[in-house]
Design an enzyme around this catalytic site. Structure first.
Site, short mmCIF file in Angstrom:
data_model
loop_
_atom_site.label_atom_id
_atom_site.label_comp_id
_atom_site.label_asym_id
_atom_site.label_seq_id
_atom_site.Cartn_x
_atom_site.Cartn_y
_atom_site.Cartn_z
CB THR A 197 10.68 10.19 -22.43
OG1 THR A 197 10.12 8.99 -21.93
CG2 THR A 197 10.07 10.48 -23.80
CB VAL A 226 2.72 0.83 -25.25
CG1 VAL A 226 2.79 2.18 -25.96
CG2 VAL A 226 3.17 -0.29 -26.20
N GLY A 227 4.02 3.00 -22.98
CA GLY A 227 3.68 4.18 -22.21
C GLY A 227 3.02 5.24 -23.05
#
Length: 281
Positions: A197, A226-227
């Site tokens: 990320t 989804v993180g």
């Protein structure tokens, strides 16, 4: 997570990317007298771009978005945007969120397909809707309506890596290619799926904060996973009078304690930055 700067790895944003980044950007104003600060994970070039923009009077959130855009548009970075590692069905799904210090506004987008710059889409959601989070097909529809161009986010490398990964999991029905025979980059994507990320926080010359977190998520994830990256309080949090914090790494861990929010609250309580981070563990 990203190639080192000492490998002379530079990317120039194309016309489509520049057009997307102009959607919803604030007007430039006269720079102030405060000392600016920019921090980012992943790449020095992100910091350079964002710092140059805040020095010229750009909004700090816009500067942060432009800074991460250089990574989002890089097909050789497999943690965000174009060339991001796909889900288990071979589809790249992107997540991002933004926050704006002066207004304490924020928004996120999750499961976004076919758009290189999800961070800019999150800004558009913030500015053009009364919502905080949009997801999936309708997020894509919203992005198209506002002029974001579509393109296939898979590259030859990520497509080949996905096929090799898939075939290695389906050995009963497939004849997988030898992993050792693959291109080294492809082999690395098969052996060590990314969950990288990039976060960027910017403090401008007026003392205002802006922040962004953007990702392609966990490599070969279950479609729709989804993180923490698009979730305010988890992927990032800021308070214009206190500070800013962003998260990278495996998002499920941070979703369980919303550590970005906790770090900023610890700073509000008077803890030093290191102590504010340690106190969330």
């Amino acid at each position: 997570m990203t190639p080192s700067m000492n490998r002379r790895h530079f990317v120039t944003l194309g016309t489509a990317s520049l057009a997307a980044l102009s959607i919803g950007a604030a007007p430039i104003k006269k720079p102030g007298s405060r000392k600016p600060v920019v921090i980012a994970s992943g790449r020095e070039q992100t910091v350079q771009i964002a710092m140059d923009m805040v020095l010229k009077g750009h909004d700090p959130m816009d500067a942060a978005i432009a800074g991460v855009a250089i990574v989002e548009a890089d097909p050789n970075d497999h943690s965000v945007g174009l060339g991001g590692t796909p889900n288990e069905e071979g589809v790249v799904e992107l997540d991002a969120c933004v926050m704006h210090g002066p207004t304490h506004g924020g928004a996120g987008v999750a499961g976004l397909r076919n758009i290189v710059h999800p961070a800019a889409v999150a800004r558009c959601i913030l500015q053009r809707t009364r919502h905080v989070l949009m997801v999936g097909d309708n997020a894509l529809k919203f992005a198209r309506e506002h002029g974001f161009p579509e393109q296939d986010l898979l590259t030859e490398q990520t497509r080949n890596a996905w096929i090799a990964w898939k075939e290695s999991k389906l050995r009963g029905a497939r004849i997988p290619e030898s992993v050792a025979a693959l291109d080294p980059v492809v082999r690395d994507l098969v052996d060590r799926p990314t969950h990288g990320t990039i976060h960027c926080s910017a403090l401008d010359t007026h003392g205002n904060l802006g922040a962004v977190t953007t990702t392609s998520g966990l490599g070969y994830k279950v479609p729709g996973r989804v993180g923490d990256s698009p979730i305010l309080g988890a992927g990032l949090w800021l308070d214009n009078s206190v500070g800013s914090c962003g998260s990278v790494g495996l998002g499920e861990v941070n979703l369980l304690n919303c550590a970005s929010f906790l770090v900023v609250e610890n700073l509000r309580r008077g803890l030093k930055p290191k102590d504010a981070l340690v106190a969330t563990t």
